[in-house]
Each structure stands twice: as C-alpha cells, then as structure tokens.
Design an enzyme around this catalytic site. Structure first.
Site, PDB file in Angstrom:
ATOM      1  N   HIS A  51      -3.269   7.254   2.236  1.00 55.04           N
ATOM      2  CA  HIS A  51      -3.635   5.992   1.870  1.00 55.04           C
ATOM      3  C   HIS A  51      -4.819   5.705   2.613  1.00 55.04           C
ATOM      4  O   HIS A  51      -5.107   5.725   3.796  1.00 55.04           O
ATOM      5  CB  HIS A  51      -2.597   4.991   2.207  1.00 55.04           C
ATOM      6  CG  HIS A  51      -3.031   3.431   2.162  1.00 55.04           C
ATOM      7  ND1 HIS A  51      -3.630   2.827   0.966  1.00 55.04           N
ATOM      8  CD2 HIS A  51      -3.136   2.420   3.075  1.00 55.04           C
ATOM      9  CE1 HIS A  51      -3.920   1.785   1.132  1.00 55.04           C
ATOM     10  NE2 HIS A  51      -3.775   1.273   2.323  1.00 55.04           N
TER      11      HIS A  51
ATOM     12  N   ASN B 194      -9.750  -0.352   0.046  1.00 56.86           N
ATOM     13  CA  ASN B 194      -8.427  -0.209   0.226  1.00 56.86           C
ATOM     14  C   ASN B 194      -8.017  -0.830  -1.203  1.00 56.86           C
ATOM     15  O   ASN B 194      -7.995  -1.883  -1.603  1.00 56.86           O
ATOM     16  CB  ASN B 194      -7.856  -1.124   1.295  1.00 56.86           C
ATOM     17  CG  ASN B 194      -6.583  -1.125   1.347  1.00 56.86           C
ATOM     18  OD1 ASN B 194      -5.844  -0.717   0.386  1.00 56.86           O
ATOM     19  ND2 ASN B 194      -6.139  -1.573   2.737  1.00 56.86           N
TER      20      ASN B 194
ATOM     21  N   CYS C 110       0.715  -1.328   0.019  1.00 63.42           N
ATOM     22  CA  CYS C 110       0.086  -0.100   0.015  1.00 63.42           C
ATOM     23  C   CYS C 110       0.995   1.342   0.011  1.00 63.42           C
ATOM     24  O   CYS C 110       0.350   2.623  -0.345  1.00 63.42           O
ATOM     25  CB  CYS C 110      -0.841  -0.105   1.045  1.00 63.42           C
ATOM     26  SG  CYS C 110      -2.123  -1.441   1.136  1.00 63.42           S
TER      27      CYS C 110
HETATM   28  N1  ACO Z   1     -18.368  -8.442   9.534  1.00 65.05           N
HETATM   29  C1  ACO Z   1     -18.834  -8.795  10.824  1.00 65.05           C
HETATM   30  N2  ACO Z   1     -17.657  -8.966  11.824  1.00 65.05           N
HETATM   31  C2  ACO Z   1     -16.617  -9.057  11.679  1.00 65.05           C
HETATM   32  C3  ACO Z   1     -16.084  -8.897  10.440  1.00 65.05           C
HETATM   33  C4  ACO Z   1     -17.096  -8.529   9.305  1.00 65.05           C
HETATM   34  N3  ACO Z   1     -16.727  -8.088   7.855  1.00 65.05           N
HETATM   35  N4  ACO Z   1     -14.687  -8.788  10.210  1.00 65.05           N
HETATM   36  C5  ACO Z   1     -14.601  -9.190  11.863  1.00 65.05           C
HETATM   37  N5  ACO Z   1     -15.717  -9.390  12.379  1.00 65.05           N
HETATM   38  C6  ACO Z   1     -15.886  -9.645  13.861  1.00 65.05           C
HETATM   39  C7  ACO Z   1     -14.603 -10.476  14.390  1.00 65.05           C
HETATM   40  O1  ACO Z   1     -14.750 -11.882  14.052  1.00 65.05           O
HETATM   41  C8  ACO Z   1     -14.567 -10.101  15.869  1.00 65.05           C
HETATM   42  O2  ACO Z   1     -15.608 -10.854  16.400  1.00 65.05           O
HETATM   43  P1  ACO Z   1     -15.467 -11.302  17.741  1.00 65.05           P
HETATM   44  O3  ACO Z   1     -15.538 -10.078  18.834  1.00 65.05           O
HETATM   45  O4  ACO Z   1     -16.770 -12.135  18.248  1.00 65.05           O
HETATM   46  O5  ACO Z   1     -14.204 -12.392  18.039  1.00 65.05           O
HETATM   47  C9  ACO Z   1     -15.284  -8.701  15.989  1.00 65.05           C
HETATM   48  O6  ACO Z   1     -15.614  -8.400  14.533  1.00 65.05           O
HETATM   49  C10 ACO Z   1     -14.157  -7.623  16.088  1.00 65.05           C
HETATM   50  O7  ACO Z   1     -12.799  -8.084  15.366  1.00 65.05           O
HETATM   51  P2  ACO Z   1     -11.739  -6.955  15.274  1.00 65.05           P
HETATM   52  O8  ACO Z   1     -10.581  -7.807  14.275  1.00 65.05           O
HETATM   53  O9  ACO Z   1     -11.149  -6.680  16.522  1.00 65.05           O
HETATM   54  O10 ACO Z   1     -12.413  -5.638  14.763  1.00 65.05           O
HETATM   55  P3  ACO Z   1     -11.787  -4.403  14.482  1.00 65.05           P
HETATM   56  O11 ACO Z   1     -12.476  -3.199  15.172  1.00 65.05           O
HETATM   57  O12 ACO Z   1     -10.105  -4.398  14.779  1.00 65.05           O
HETATM   58  O13 ACO Z   1     -11.903  -4.174  12.760  1.00 65.05           O
HETATM   59  C11 ACO Z   1     -10.514  -4.237  11.107  1.00 65.05           C
HETATM   60  C12 ACO Z   1     -11.177  -5.084  12.127  1.00 65.05           C
HETATM   61  C13 ACO Z   1     -11.607  -3.196  10.226  1.00 65.05           C
HETATM   62  C14 ACO Z   1     -10.050  -4.916  10.050  1.00 65.05           C
HETATM   63  C15 ACO Z   1      -9.720  -3.244  11.503  1.00 65.05           C
HETATM   64  O14 ACO Z   1      -8.748  -3.871  12.403  1.00 65.05           O
HETATM   65  C16 ACO Z   1      -8.580  -2.619  10.482  1.00 65.05           C
HETATM   66  O15 ACO Z   1      -8.975  -1.803   9.711  1.00 65.05           O
HETATM   67  N6  ACO Z   1      -7.238  -2.945  10.576  1.00 65.05           N
HETATM   68  C17 ACO Z   1      -6.226  -2.204   9.758  1.00 65.05           C
HETATM   69  C18 ACO Z   1      -6.373  -2.828   8.486  1.00 65.05           C
HETATM   70  C19 ACO Z   1      -5.590  -2.161   7.433  1.00 65.05           C
HETATM   71  O16 ACO Z   1      -5.228  -1.015   7.556  1.00 65.05           O
HETATM   72  N7  ACO Z   1      -4.996  -3.227   6.557  1.00 65.05           N
HETATM   73  C20 ACO Z   1      -4.500  -2.743   5.611  1.00 65.05           C
HETATM   74  C21 ACO Z   1      -2.865  -2.049   5.480  1.00 65.05           C
HETATM   75  S1  ACO Z   1      -2.534  -1.772   3.932  1.00 65.05           S
HETATM   76  C22 ACO Z   1      -1.962  -3.019   3.485  1.00 65.05           C
HETATM   77  O17 ACO Z   1      -0.778  -3.327   3.226  1.00 65.05           O
HETATM   78  C23 ACO Z   1      -2.600  -4.203   2.634  1.00 65.05           C
END
Ligand code: ACO
Length: 336
Positions: A261, A291, A116
């Site tokens: 980004h 993304n 990214c």
């Molecule tokens: N729909 C519904 N529930 C979901 C989903 C979904 N799509 N995805 C995860 N959950 C659930 C999980 O299973 C978890 O359930 P549990 O509490 O029963 O175990 C709950 O939601 C919370 O999960 P978390 O992973 O803790 O949720 P979080 O608030 O951290 O959000 C997310 C997840 C959106 C992925 C966030 O962590 C994020 O944006 N992280 C950074 C991602 C990023 O920037 N990545 C790319 C970098 S760029 C690159 O190099 C590709």
C-alpha cells in the site's frame, strides 16, 4: 475448501483521473512546499477526480480494462466486489452501480470497507469464497475519490491523498500458483488515530475547491495523528510480512516483489528493510499517485504488470495498513 483449487489473477486494469495536481500547485493552497512533501512522504503529484465523476466511474473504467486484459466480458463474471472508503452513496453499494454501468445483471455485487487495506482484505475474502466453490470468476476493484474527503485546509493530511482505481479479474482453477495465502488483522482500540466522521460539519471547502467537484454542503474529512499512525504502520507491517511468509513456509529471500500500500515512501523503505529486501524489489507508485487508499495496491500491481516487471512463477508479497487499524498481507505466485 478445495485444497486443489487456486485463485489466479487473470486480468488487470487501472484508471487515473486526467487532472494532476503537483506539490507546487498544492503549496499555493496551504502552507507547505514541494521540498517538505517529497522529503517526508516521497509524493510528487496526485490525480484528482473530475467534478462530474464519481468513485463508480473510476471503478468502471478500471474494470473494463481488466476484463479486456483477461479477454472476457461482464457476462463471464460471477461476482463483483468494490473495496472503497469513498462510495458514491451511503447505499446502494458502489459495486451495484458498477455492475449496472458494466451492463451486468443478476450476479452478486457488494462493497467492502477496510480503508487502505480494502484490496488486501478483498483478495483474501474472494480467494476463500472462490476456493469454497461459490464463484469461478470475480471482478475485484479498489476505487477511491479520497480528495473528496480531505480537509483542504489541513496541510497535515491534504498533501497525502489522491484518486484512482485498480481492478483485477480473478479465476479459480486447479492450476498451481496464484494466491498462496492471506493474513488479516484489525485492532479497533486505535480507531481514533485515523478517521473521517460522516458527515463532517466543519469541512466547508471554499469556492476554489468547487472545480474539483467538492461539495461545500459538508463532506467527511480525514483526521489523523500522522506520527502515531506512522509508528504503528511500520511496526505492524514489519510483523505481518514475516507472518504471511511463515504461514506459507516461504523464506524472505524467495520474495521477488513487495507490492505495498502506497502511503509514504518512508513506510515502504522501513518494511523493505524488515524483509531484508532491496528497494529495487519494491513497487513504488506513491510518488505519482499519493495515497489512493484501497486503489493503491491494485494500481501498483497494474503498473508493474504493464511495465513487464512480473514473470510467471515469481512471488509477490502484497501488504497494507489502514485506519481501524486494519492491516494484512497476501502472498501470490504470479501465474498470468
Ligand atoms: N507541509 C509543511 N509542514 C508540515 C506539513 C506540510 N504539508 N504537514 C505537517 N507539517 C509540519 C507539522 O506542523 C510539524 O510542525 P512543528 O514541528 O512546527 O509542529 C512538522 O511538520 C512535523 O510534523 P509531523 O506530523 O511530526 O511530521 P512527520 O514527519 O510525522 O510526517 C506525515 C507527517 C507525512 C503525515 C507522516 O507522519 C506519515 O506519513 N504518517 C503516516 C500516514 C499514513 O500512512 N496515513 C495513511 C494510512 S492509510 C489510511 O488508512 C488512510
């Protein structure tokens, strides 16, 4: 390095595939909801590459528009660089395919891979090479087909990504402004938190994915420890925006636009807060594109440019955080 030379963005272009997938449509495929995706990420929809398209097609379309915007043809270009995580093939480079599709020949063309952060890395690299006198005009493209490498059964990742391409034409001259500086970082000790192994034997999309051009034969699939990536992204981006400002002797309140980004609206909000910037100074496209990895910064640049938001002389702070982890920032005085 010629201190009197400056690298300017003189043309911009973008391409987004026609097919749009809403959160509602996605929630029929995996156990998720529009409300969850919007609340946690800010994403409403993403564009999906067509079955008969490749990353080079998206890149070529964006590059054509950038050349047209600059009033140039491929014959005016001295080098072509594609930042991509999703190349057409292992080799040759996607850049060489794009050069061919644009009808160019002879000048150097290569890919760079910083996930990214690819566009931010690419802008830093080209600025250095251009001011060193190697090239006068360069096409720099960020292009991705991320939906080809997501595990469509993993709700934690498949909701986050989309496809697209953004391109800029860069020109070096003695005119003031343009790229003022860049800061790049990488820390490979975090490489396990966000990755796509190649090939990924476990990913065998079902038939319903075939209309999206996803090959059931086995693709790489993104694996991510989302909340750990989130924490590091907020922390490192908060640092890097101040680092680039210090390097260029610019204060935070002089920044007109943050062009981040686009991974998650909450990361954008946190970075804006660390900069002391209001959200109306932040270019946001994550709601429309999700993304798009290395394409996201040039897509955001192009969107704001086409909207008429940038004025000559304004200061733009570009930043990105990526798998690796690799992150960085560029400061640009808008000169178009
Ligand atoms: N729909 C519904 N529930 C979901 C989903 C979904 N799509 N995805 C995860 N959950 C659930 C999980 O299973 C978890 O359930 P549990 O509490 O029963 O175990 C709950 O939601 C919370 O999960 P978390 O992973 O803790 O949720 P979080 O608030 O951290 O959000 C997310 C997840 C959106 C992925 C966030 O962590 C994020 O944006 N992280 C950074 C991602 C990023 O920037 N990545 C790319 C970098 S760029 C690159 O190099 C590709």
């Amino acid at each position: 390095m010629h201190k009197s030379l400056h690298t300017h963005i003189i043309g911009l272009g973008a391409y987004l595939p026609d097919r749009i997938m809403s959160n509602e449509e996605l929630s029929k495929r995996v156990d998720t909801s529009d409300a969850w995706i919007q609340e946690r990420t800010g994403i409403k929809q993403r564009h999906i590459i067509a079955k008969d398209q490749k990353t080079s097609d998206l890149a070529t379309a964006a590059a054509r528009q950038a050349l047209e915007d600059a009033g140039l043809t491929i014959n005016d270009i001295d080098a072509l660089v594609v930042a991509t995580t999703t190349p057409d093939m292992v080799f040759p480079s996607t850049a060489s395919v794009v050069q061919y599709k644009l009808g160019g020949v002879g000048f150097p063309a290569w890919d760079i891979q910083a996930v990214c952060s690819g566009f931010v890395y690419g802008l830093a690299q080209m600025d250095g090479m251009m001011r060193a006198g190697m090239f006068k005009r360069v096409l720099l493209i960020g292009a991705e087909s991320m939906t080809r490498i997501v595990d469509w059964k993993d709700r934690g990742t498949c909701v986050l990504f989309g496809d697209g391409a953004g391109a800029v034409v860069l020109e070096v001259s003695d005119k003031e402004g343009g790229v003022l500086g860049s800061v790049l970082h990488c820390d490979g000790s975090y490489r396990h938190l966000l990755k796509a192994q190649h090939p990924y034997p476990g990913a065998s999309p079902d038939d319903s994915m075939m209309d999206m051009g996803i090959d059931a034969a086995g693709v790489a699939a993104i694996e991510m420890k989302g909340n750990e990536v989130f924490r590091m992204a907020v922390s490192k981006l908060g640092e890097v925006v101040h680092e680039i400002l210090a390097q260029c002797s610019i204060s935070a309140d002089e920044v007109d636009w943050l062009v981040p980004h686009q991974a998650n609206i909450r990361i954008l909000q946190a970075t804006a807060k660390k900069l002391g910037a209001d959200m109306n100074k932040v270019i946001v496209t994550v709601d429309q594109h999700a993304n798009t990895s290395s394409a996201s910064v040039p897509l955001a640049l192009n969107k704001a440019y086409r909207d008429g938001r940038f004025e000559t002389g304004q200061l733009l702070l570009l930043e990105a955080f990526a798998g690796g982890f690799a992150w960085g920032a560029n400061l640009v005085r808008w000169s178009k």
